[in-house]
Scaffold this active site. Structure first.
Site, PDB file in Angstrom:
ATOM      1  N   HIS A 103       0.831  -1.196   0.000  1.00 39.53           N
ATOM      2  CA  HIS A 103       0.000   0.000   0.000  1.00 39.53           C
ATOM      3  C   HIS A 103       0.873   1.257   0.000  1.00 39.53           C
ATOM      4  O   HIS A 103       2.089   1.182   0.204  1.00 39.53           O
ATOM      5  CB  HIS A 103      -0.932   0.025   1.218  1.00 39.53           C
ATOM      6  N   LYS A 119      -0.593   4.889   4.551  1.00 39.20           N
ATOM      7  CA  LYS A 119      -1.499   3.958   5.228  1.00 39.20           C
ATOM      8  C   LYS A 119      -1.003   3.698   6.649  1.00 39.20           C
ATOM      9  O   LYS A 119       0.172   3.416   6.865  1.00 39.20           O
ATOM     10  CB  LYS A 119      -1.596   2.648   4.451  1.00 39.20           C
TER      11      LYS A 119
END
Length: 247
Positions: A140, A144
């Site tokens: 990600h 995040k």
């Protein structure tokens, strides 16, 4: 027309949901809630107690810290809620389950249709590829907060049903011993603006099977959330997820 209250409306996923709703004729956002300050084509409130509009469904792409206020509002108003936020504690997950006894709650760590197909395929592969080692890798963007991702845990929980006494291992650097057969390795990568990639690896003797999903935009999650809102509008109280939507 499904009237949506969008929690976390000023965030990136909030914008993605707003864009998705604009392209549809069966939904409308009547208001939003966000602790940040900003403007939208609809009213934006800093807390739920200030909300004046009536909504059919709440879509939540916010922060675990907002859970208490959102569930209290949803239960008081008897409004179904789509919870797309990740990073909840075990206690908060139990709180969500308890709320589902009083209102409809759609709770999923990933709203993508493709990811949920991957999970179903992974469950079947784990049953067939008995004895293969299982490793999960998720990637990600560098903003995040939670790791591993909620989706990685969804995948692990799904395949662990096929492994007796499955053990999740997150840090092999600290582990320092040979891999056990019942282990499921879960690994997180954070960098750049990666929207979301999930890969499950089944490694056997002289062969490797890999199932992978790549999200190329946040729109896939927004679309899933809006579809869930239409799905849950008239449902009775209970806990729902993407498997119910896919039936």
């Amino acid at each position: 027309m499904v009237k949506i209250l969008l929690n976390g409306c000023l965030g990136k996923m909030g914008q993605a949901v707003s864009d998705c709703v604009k392209e549809r004729e069966d939904t409308v956002i009547v208001c939003g809630v966000d602790i940040a300050k900003g403007e939208k084509p609809y009213p934006v409130y800093s807390c739920f107690v200030d909300v004046k509009e009536e909504a059919d469904v709440i879509i939540d792409f916010s922060n675990p810290l907002v859970l208490d206020d959102m569930l209290s509002f949803a239960i008081e108003k008897q409004v179904p809620v789509i919870i797309c936020t990740t990073g909840f504690s075990e206690k908060q997950v139990e709180q969500i389950k308890e709320a589902s006894a009083r209102i409809p709650v759609f709770f999923s760590g990933n709203m993508s249709l493709g990811i949920n197909v991957l999970i179903e395929l992974s469950k079947k592969a784990a049953a067939v590829l008995n004895g293969f080692d299982i490793e999960i890798v998720e990637k990600h963007h560098n903003q995040k907060l939670d790791a591993p991702s909620g989706t990685a845990m969804m995948i692990a929980d799904a395949v662990s049903v096929e492994r007796e006494k499955a053990q999740y291992v997150y840090d092999r650097h600290a582990y320092r011993k040979k891999r056990e057969k019942n282990e499921i390795g879960i690994h997180s990568v954070r960098g750049g603006n990666i929207v979301g990639e999930h890969e499950i690896i089944f490694a056997g003797h002289d062969e490797v099977v890999t199932i992978r999903h790549t999200a190329q935009s946040k729109g896939v999650f927004a679309s899933g959330a809006v579809n869930a809102a239409v799905f849950i509008k008239d449902k009775p109280e209970g806990l729902y997820d993407m498997s119910d939507l896919l039936k």
